[in-house]
Motif scaffolding. Sequence first.
Motif, PDB file in Angstrom:
ATOM      1  N   PRO A 138      24.076 -13.907  20.212  1.00 14.59           N
ATOM      2  CA  PRO A 138      22.929 -14.706  20.649  1.00 14.59           C
ATOM      3  C   PRO A 138      22.874 -16.049  19.924  1.00 14.59           C
ATOM      4  N   ILE A 139      22.452 -17.079  20.657  1.00 11.95           N
ATOM      5  CA  ILE A 139      22.295 -18.407  20.082  1.00 11.95           C
ATOM      6  C   ILE A 139      20.889 -18.912  20.399  1.00 11.95           C
ATOM      7  N   SER A 140      20.435 -19.909  19.651  1.00  9.35           N
ATOM      8  CA  SER A 140      19.104 -20.458  19.854  1.00  9.35           C
ATOM      9  C   SER A 140      19.193 -21.714  20.720  1.00  9.35           C
ATOM     10  N   VAL A 141      18.430 -21.723  21.809  1.00 11.92           N
ATOM     11  CA  VAL A 141      18.369 -22.874  22.707  1.00 11.92           C
ATOM     12  C   VAL A 141      16.901 -23.176  22.986  1.00 11.92           C
ATOM     13  N   GLU A 142      16.491 -24.385  22.678  1.00 14.64           N
ATOM     14  CA  GLU A 142      15.097 -24.798  22.896  1.00 14.64           C
ATOM     15  C   GLU A 142      14.123 -23.814  22.260  1.00 14.64           C
ATOM     16  N   GLY A 143      14.479 -23.322  21.073  1.00 15.13           N
ATOM     17  CA  GLY A 143      13.599 -22.432  20.336  1.00 15.13           C
ATOM     18  C   GLY A 143      13.597 -20.994  20.804  1.00 15.13           C
ATOM     19  N   LYS A 144      14.458 -20.654  21.753  1.00 13.41           N
ATOM     20  CA  LYS A 144      14.514 -19.284  22.270  1.00 13.41           C
ATOM     21  C   LYS A 144      15.908 -18.688  22.056  1.00 13.41           C
ATOM     22  N   GLU A 145      15.950 -17.379  21.820  1.00 14.86           N
ATOM     23  CA  GLU A 145      17.230 -16.694  21.671  1.00 14.86           C
ATOM     24  C   GLU A 145      17.850 -16.465  23.050  1.00 14.86           C
ATOM     25  N   VAL A 146      19.115 -16.848  23.187  1.00 12.73           N
ATOM     26  CA  VAL A 146      19.826 -16.722  24.458  1.00 12.73           C
ATOM     27  C   VAL A 146      21.041 -15.832  24.271  1.00 12.73           C
ATOM     28  N   ARG A 147      21.141 -14.803  25.114  1.00 12.12           N
ATOM     29  CA  ARG A 147      22.334 -13.951  25.128  1.00 12.12           C
ATOM     30  C   ARG A 147      23.197 -14.378  26.311  1.00 12.12           C
ATOM     31  N   LYS A 179      16.122 -27.263  32.198  1.00 12.30           N
ATOM     32  CA  LYS A 179      15.838 -27.488  30.785  1.00 12.30           C
ATOM     33  C   LYS A 179      16.928 -26.901  29.895  1.00 12.30           C
ATOM     34  N   VAL A 180      17.316 -25.663  30.166  1.00  4.69           N
ATOM     35  CA  VAL A 180      18.272 -24.945  29.308  1.00  4.69           C
ATOM     36  C   VAL A 180      19.720 -25.253  29.697  1.00  4.69           C
ATOM     37  N   GLY A 181      19.976 -25.412  30.997  1.00  8.93           N
ATOM     38  CA  GLY A 181      21.336 -25.596  31.480  1.00  8.93           C
ATOM     39  C   GLY A 181      22.099 -26.721  30.810  1.00  8.93           C
ATOM     40  N   PRO A 182      21.545 -27.950  30.769  1.00 10.14           N
ATOM     41  CA  PRO A 182      22.310 -29.049  30.166  1.00 10.14           C
ATOM     42  C   PRO A 182      22.544 -28.888  28.674  1.00 10.14           C
ATOM     43  N   VAL A 183      21.631 -28.211  27.980  1.00 11.66           N
ATOM     44  CA  VAL A 183      21.820 -27.985  26.540  1.00 11.66           C
ATOM     45  C   VAL A 183      23.037 -27.101  26.308  1.00 11.66           C
ATOM     46  N   LEU A 184      23.115 -26.008  27.047  1.00 12.45           N
ATOM     47  CA  LEU A 184      24.269 -25.111  26.921  1.00 12.45           C
ATOM     48  C   LEU A 184      25.550 -25.770  27.410  1.00 12.45           C
ATOM     49  N   SER A 185      25.472 -26.449  28.546  1.00 11.85           N
ATOM     50  CA  SER A 185      26.657 -27.053  29.151  1.00 11.85           C
ATOM     51  C   SER A 185      27.316 -28.062  28.230  1.00 11.85           C
ATOM     52  N   ASN A 186      26.519 -28.765  27.451  1.00 16.07           N
ATOM     53  CA  ASN A 186      27.031 -29.822  26.582  1.00 16.07           C
ATOM     54  C   ASN A 186      27.144 -29.401  25.122  1.00 16.07           C
ATOM     55  N   MET A 187      27.085 -28.112  24.847  1.00 12.11           N
ATOM     56  CA  MET A 187      27.163 -27.612  23.479  1.00 12.11           C
ATOM     57  C   MET A 187      28.637 -27.564  23.036  1.00 12.11           C
ATOM     58  N   VAL A 188      29.189 -28.736  22.743  1.00 16.36           N
ATOM     59  CA  VAL A 188      30.621 -28.837  22.440  1.00 16.36           C
ATOM     60  C   VAL A 188      30.987 -28.207  21.106  1.00 16.36           C
ATOM     61  N   ASP A 246      21.527 -11.968  42.264  1.00 16.26           N
ATOM     62  CA  ASP A 246      20.903 -13.279  42.408  1.00 16.26           C
ATOM     63  C   ASP A 246      21.318 -14.150  41.232  1.00 16.26           C
ATOM     64  N   ILE A 247      21.631 -15.430  41.494  1.00 15.43           N
ATOM     65  CA  ILE A 247      22.025 -16.319  40.404  1.00 15.43           C
ATOM     66  C   ILE A 247      21.366 -17.686  40.546  1.00 15.43           C
ATOM     67  N   LYS A 248      21.240 -18.365  39.424  1.00 18.21           N
ATOM     68  CA  LYS A 248      20.879 -19.778  39.356  1.00 18.21           C
ATOM     69  C   LYS A 248      22.012 -20.490  38.610  1.00 18.21           C
ATOM     70  N   ILE A 249      22.228 -21.778  38.924  1.00 16.89           N
ATOM     71  CA  ILE A 249      23.460 -22.442  38.476  1.00 16.89           C
ATOM     72  C   ILE A 249      23.171 -23.834  37.921  1.00 16.89           C
ATOM     73  N   TRP A 250      23.801 -24.142  36.780  1.00 20.92           N
ATOM     74  CA  TRP A 250      23.869 -25.509  36.264  1.00 20.92           C
ATOM     75  C   TRP A 250      25.347 -25.826  36.071  1.00 20.92           C
ATOM     76  N   GLU A 251      25.870 -26.790  36.840  1.00 19.84           N
ATOM     77  CA  GLU A 251      27.293 -27.095  36.790  1.00 19.84           C
ATOM     78  C   GLU A 251      27.597 -28.226  35.819  1.00 19.84           C
ATOM     79  N   ARG A 252      28.628 -28.027  35.042  1.00 19.39           N
ATOM     80  CA  ARG A 252      29.134 -29.064  34.153  1.00 19.39           C
ATOM     81  C   ARG A 252      29.488 -30.315  34.961  1.00 19.39           C
ATOM     82  N   GLY A 253      28.896 -31.444  34.605  1.00 19.53           N
ATOM     83  CA  GLY A 253      29.211 -32.702  35.282  1.00 19.53           C
ATOM     84  C   GLY A 253      28.493 -32.926  36.596  1.00 19.53           C
TER      85      GLY A 253
END
Length: 295
Positions: free
Chosen positions: A147-156, A182-191, A214-221
């Motif tokens: 798990p990692i922290s993103v925007e103050g929340k734990e993400v698995r 909100k969360v998608g770009p933070v994870l996507s750009n976590m180099v 069911d899915i929701k999607i944030w695409e890199r770029g």
Amino acid sequence: EMDFVKYTALGNTYICVGAKQLTNKQIIQICDVSWGVGSDGLLIGPTVEEETNNADNKSFTVHIYNPDGNEIEVSGNGSRIFCHYLLDRGLVTANEQFTIITGHNRKLKAHFDSSHGQFLIDMGHITFTSTEIPMTGPRREVLGNEPISVEGKEVRFCAVQLGNPHCVVLCDSLPSEEEVRKVGPVLSNMVSLFPNKINVQFISKSTTTNDDIDIKIWERGAGWTLASGSSSCATVAVAHKLGWCGDTVVVHCPGGDLTVKLDTAQAGGASWEASLRGPAHKVAEGTVLIQQQQL
């Protein structure tokens, strides 16, 4: 001036321009809704040689670009759209199998199933090995156990690669579009964790059955996306790995449904592959004027 054809795959749009040479800024302009045609990406191909001398060896090269101008490794929706473009150009026929070769040398078997009006793509090999995704740190499989922290929340999350990298977020309930944005770009750009950046999907066991997910999607770029073929394959691979679903699953994207089938019998179960089935439609064609506008 440049001729183009625009297609949609469940709301995920690509512009096809044939054998052209374009700069990064020109690709950005063409994909921009204010200065160009507007799309989620751009496809360059096949080559002139493939168009004129490909009667025996049916293989076609495509370079796939995100709207930020960067070339990507593979796209399930882009590949189906490229199939439609080849069909429209008379370079392939219905039910004829051929090979798509991406700019990153990913080779995908493809054909148009006229009986169902859908395009089929063999997306190829799947891996959960972190160094192949790639992720930083030691070689391992990340399956919700880091798990990692993103925007103050734990993400698995689970990490998977099938030609391009994916981070599949495991949620208690499927998030809203606002939360994904909100969360998608933070994870996507976590180099620091994903050095090549990464595509992000959101799934929940509460909206997953043996046959549906069911899915929701944030695409890199590209950002918030109504549908993604490679994302659909990645989420089914993860959900199957976790025991949430079977090996043939209908994926419900915001823009519509795709069907993913896994082959987990390769190399005695040590190697997995995915195939993708879904529609694509032509929505526009015309001529775009390449402006000298600074974006």
